[in-house]
Enzyme design. Structure first.
Site, short mmCIF file in Angstrom:
data_model
loop_
_atom_site.label_atom_id
_atom_site.label_comp_id
_atom_site.label_asym_id
_atom_site.label_seq_id
_atom_site.Cartn_x
_atom_site.Cartn_y
_atom_site.Cartn_z
N ILE A 120 7.27 6.70 17.40
CA ILE A 120 7.01 7.50 16.20
C ILE A 120 5.79 8.40 16.33
CG2 ILE A 120 6.55 7.39 13.71
CD1 ILE A 120 8.50 5.16 13.61
N ARG B 275 -9.21 0.02 3.71
CA ARG B 275 -8.32 1.02 3.11
C ARG B 275 -6.97 0.41 2.73
NH1 ARG B 275 -6.80 5.28 6.86
NH2 ARG B 275 -5.18 5.25 5.30
N CYS C 27 -5.00 8.11 9.18
CA CYS C 27 -5.29 7.61 10.52
C CYS C 27 -4.94 8.67 11.57
CB CYS C 27 -4.48 6.35 10.81
SG CYS C 27 -4.93 4.98 9.73
N ARG D 297 -3.84 9.96 3.89
CA ARG D 297 -2.55 10.57 4.17
C ARG D 297 -1.69 10.68 2.91
NH1 ARG D 297 -1.35 13.86 7.94
NH2 ARG D 297 0.85 14.29 7.85
N ASP E 30 3.74 0.37 12.18
CA ASP E 30 2.52 -0.19 11.58
C ASP E 30 2.29 -1.65 11.97
OD1 ASP E 30 2.10 2.23 10.39
OD2 ASP E 30 2.82 1.63 8.41
N LYS F 117 0.82 -1.22 0.00
CA LYS F 117 0.00 0.00 0.00
C LYS F 117 0.85 1.27 0.00
CE LYS F 117 -1.85 1.94 3.97
NZ LYS F 117 -1.64 3.35 4.17
N ASN F 118 1.82 1.33 0.89
CA ASN F 118 2.54 2.60 1.04
C ASN F 118 3.52 2.86 -0.10
OD1 ASN F 118 1.02 3.25 3.22
ND2 ASN F 118 2.53 2.61 4.76
N ARG G 247 -0.10 15.23 13.16
CA ARG G 247 0.83 14.70 12.15
C ARG G 247 1.30 15.90 11.32
NH1 ARG G 247 -1.72 9.19 9.67
NH2 ARG G 247 0.39 8.93 8.87
N PRO G 248 2.32 16.61 11.80
CA PRO G 248 2.74 17.85 11.14
C PRO G 248 3.33 17.61 9.76
CG PRO G 248 4.27 17.26 12.92
CD PRO G 248 3.16 16.26 12.96
N ILE G 249 3.38 18.67 8.95
CA ILE G 249 4.02 18.56 7.63
C ILE G 249 5.13 19.60 7.48
CG2 ILE G 249 2.09 17.46 6.39
CD1 ILE G 249 1.48 20.31 5.27
N ASP G 250 5.68 20.05 8.62
CA ASP G 250 6.73 21.07 8.56
C ASP G 250 7.95 20.61 7.76
OD1 ASP G 250 6.87 19.32 10.93
OD2 ASP G 250 8.78 20.31 11.27
N GLN G 251 8.29 19.33 7.83
CA GLN G 251 9.48 18.85 7.10
C GLN G 251 9.22 18.78 5.59
OE1 GLN G 251 12.51 18.29 8.83
NE2 GLN G 251 11.23 19.34 10.34
N1 EPU Z 1 6.88 14.33 11.27
C1 EPU Z 1 7.16 15.63 11.58
N2 EPU Z 1 7.10 16.56 10.57
C2 EPU Z 1 6.82 16.23 9.28
C3 EPU Z 1 6.54 14.87 8.98
C4 EPU Z 1 6.57 13.94 10.01
O1 EPU Z 1 7.42 15.98 12.72
O2 EPU Z 1 6.81 17.11 8.42
C5 EPU Z 1 6.92 13.32 12.34
C6 EPU Z 1 5.57 12.64 12.56
O3 EPU Z 1 4.74 13.39 13.42
C7 EPU Z 1 5.99 11.33 13.16
C8 EPU Z 1 7.32 11.02 12.46
O4 EPU Z 1 7.77 12.27 11.93
O5 EPU Z 1 6.24 11.51 14.53
C9 EPU Z 1 7.25 10.02 11.33
O6 EPU Z 1 6.19 10.35 10.44
P1 EPU Z 1 6.25 9.97 8.90
O7 EPU Z 1 6.30 11.20 8.11
O8 EPU Z 1 7.34 8.96 8.70
O9 EPU Z 1 4.85 9.26 8.70
P2 EPU Z 1 3.84 9.44 7.48
O10 EPU Z 1 4.60 9.68 6.24
O11 EPU Z 1 2.78 10.37 7.88
C10 EPU Z 1 3.93 6.93 6.77
C11 EPU Z 1 2.94 5.85 6.48
C12 EPU Z 1 2.34 5.37 7.80
C13 EPU Z 1 3.47 4.90 8.72
C14 EPU Z 1 4.52 5.98 8.89
C15 EPU Z 1 5.75 5.54 9.65
C16 EPU Z 1 2.06 6.30 4.30
C17 EPU Z 1 0.93 6.80 3.48
N3 EPU Z 1 1.89 6.35 5.62
O12 EPU Z 1 3.22 7.99 7.41
O13 EPU Z 1 1.53 4.28 7.46
O14 EPU Z 1 2.94 4.59 9.98
O15 EPU Z 1 4.98 6.43 7.58
O16 EPU Z 1 6.33 4.43 9.04
O17 EPU Z 1 3.06 5.83 3.80
C18 EPU Z 1 -0.30 2.80 7.67
O18 EPU Z 1 0.05 2.30 6.60
O19 EPU Z 1 -1.20 2.31 8.40
C19 EPU Z 1 0.34 4.04 8.12
C20 EPU Z 1 -0.16 4.78 9.07
#
Ligand code: EPU
Length: 432
Positions: A329, A399, A117, A93, A307, A22-23, A122-126
């Site tokens: 995480i 999903r 989820c 997401r 996950d 999926k991812n 779940r910030p997007i600052d990065q």
């Molecule tokens: N984070 C920040 N700033 C950012 C982005 C992330 O602080 O700009 C923090 C998050 O808050 C978190 C950590 O960094 O504490 C890691 O987040 P990450 O960005 O890796 O997660 P994601 O991209 O939102 C993806 C998967 C998730 C999986 C996580 C971790 C997808 C669509 N989603 O989420 O998958 O849990 O990586 O491996 O790929 C799932 O499949 O059920 C699922 C939730």
């Protein structure tokens, strides 16, 4: 409303084929926006998030054609909009990847904040930091996210945290930017490597995916081609734990055992038997084995995946002694524990740690899936419980898992999709 009715107690036995990841899929589908030409995607999982993404691409004027259940042709040559519909993108997401892909294609995007989820903030600052490093202006002041760049060009991106989403978005935007981009402290998950392989297959120049440092030489010359998505590490891990928790004997086919090493290692530590083939894994439990308690921390790859945290917690709830699980995480990924407690589990959550005192069995209950992976974990709990359970809100599970209940039925689980009270009575009568 559809729910799953489960009668616990059957040991899972037989073979199950794991679907595409999926991812990886939700990163590769927006990556097609960077390509002018036909992308044939094979081993695409037949799940709701993928169908939703294909609708988003169609809404942007992509030509999408199903060849069979798991193969789709996508041609984004005629895409002419960088404003996807919020009512679609807010549901997942992975829609955040439209930012990087549209920036790479049009040097512009306007999107709604992504859904997905709920594990706390779940910030997007990065993500934004990466786009700005490549020369984009980002405006989040109007409740939507707008990005534009005069001249998208390579740069050095250093992530403050390891993030899958921002690594993928940086790769998407940098693929067609002018010059060289270096991403440091990059995420290393298998789907990061799969996205790089897809893009390289279509003419991109990306090196180092799967390590901390990814180097991308931008090029506009991407062409169509055929690509096969890797098997889903998390679906495979879920079935491994389903086999273990029901004390069964299951062979998983179409897997990459290397991606499952940490899950295998933890299961072996708990007393489960694992043997690996070239693209298969067998998981079984001896009749006289009592699961041992173990500790682990959910971490970025190659650590134990967040996950898989709910699923293995379900198995540890049936172990001997006290296990400690730490979630490093996400801030709120133990919401399912209340439901598991109603089935007889003895788990205390303190901040980001769950302290699990093993019990000898779970008891069937009416429970609800709080999110995708926790939903799957609760189905595993129901299969290892005594008596009947119903699992509500299965739209979350749909999903991300292809044919979840059908695959479990194929392994001998007593599980049915039901819609009405009549279905419920019928199924209960059928299996007693
Ligand atoms: N984070 C920040 N700033 C950012 C982005 C992330 O602080 O700009 C923090 C998050 O808050 C978190 C950590 O960094 O504490 C890691 O987040 P990450 O960005 O890796 O997660 P994601 O991209 O939102 C993806 C998967 C998730 C999986 C996580 C971790 C997808 C669509 N989603 O989420 O998958 O849990 O990586 O491996 O790929 C799932 O499949 O059920 C699922 C939730």
């Amino acid at each position: 409303m559809e729910k799953l009715l489960v009668k616990g107690g059957n040991k899972l036995r037989g073979e199950v084929t794991i679907s595409g990841a999926k991812n990886a899929a939700v990163a590769i589908l927006p990556a097609c926006l960077l390509v002018k030409g036909n992308c044939r995607i094979e081993n695409l999982p037949d799940i709701k998030d993928v169908k939703l993404f294909l609708r988003i691409l169609e809404q942007l004027n992509a030509d999408v054609k199903y060849i069979d259940k798991n193969t789709v042709d996508i041609d984004c040559t005629n895409v002419d909009s960088y404003r996807p519909l919020g009512e679609l993108t807010r549901k997942m997401r992975g829609s955040s990847y439209l930012m990087g892909a549209l920036l790479g294609r049009f040097s512009n995007f306007i999107v709604d904040p992504p859904g997905g989820c709920d594990f706390g903030t779940r910030p997007i600052d990065q993500h934004i930091k990466a786009f700005k490093t490549l020369g984009a202006d980002i405006d989040t002041s109007k409740g939507i996210i707008e990005g534009s760049a005069e001249n998208l060009s390579g740069g050095n991106i250093f992530f403050d945290v390891i993030t899958v989403g921002a690594t993928i978005n940086a790769m998407l935007a940098a693929t067609t930017a002018n010059g060289v981009t270096v991403i440091e402290n990059a995420a290393k998950e298998p789907h990061i490597v799969d996205l790089a392989n897809f893009l390289n297959n279509m003419g991109a120049n990306i090196r180092g995916a799967g390590t901390d440092t990814i180097k991308i030489k931008g090029t506009k010359d991407l062409h169509g081609g055929t690509y096969t998505i890797i098997p889903d590490q998390i679906e495979a891990g879920t079935f491994m734990i389903a086999a273990a928790a029901t004390r069964g004997d299951v062979v998983l086919k179409n897997v990459i055992p290397r991606h499952l090493e940490i899950i295998s290692a933890k299961l072996i530590e708990a007393g489960v038997n694992i043997s690996e083939g070239e693209d298969s894994v067998r998981v079984w439990v001896n009749d006289d084995t009592k699961f041992k308690h173990i500790n682990f921390i959910a971490m970025p790859y190659p650590g134990f995946p967040t996950d898989m945290q709910p699923q293995i917690t379900v198995a540890l709830g049936l172990s001997k002694g006290t296990s400690i699980v730490t979630e490093s995480i996400f801030e709120n990924r133990f919401k399912y524990v209340d439901e598991l407690t109603r089935m007889g589990a003895n788990i205390k959550v303190e901040g980001n740690t769950a302290i699990i005192d093993g019990v000898s069995r779970y008891t069937g209950a009416n429970i609800s899936a709080p999110d995708l992976r926790a939903g799957a974990a609760l189905v595993l709990a129901a299969m290892s419980a005594e008596g009947f359970s119903t699992v509500d809100d299965i739209r979350y599970i749909e999903r991300g898992y292809e044919d979840f209940h059908l695959k479990l039925q194929g392994l001998g689980a007593q599980i049915e999709l039901i819609e009405t009270e009549r279905d419920l009575r019928k199924f209960k009568l059928k299996i007693g």
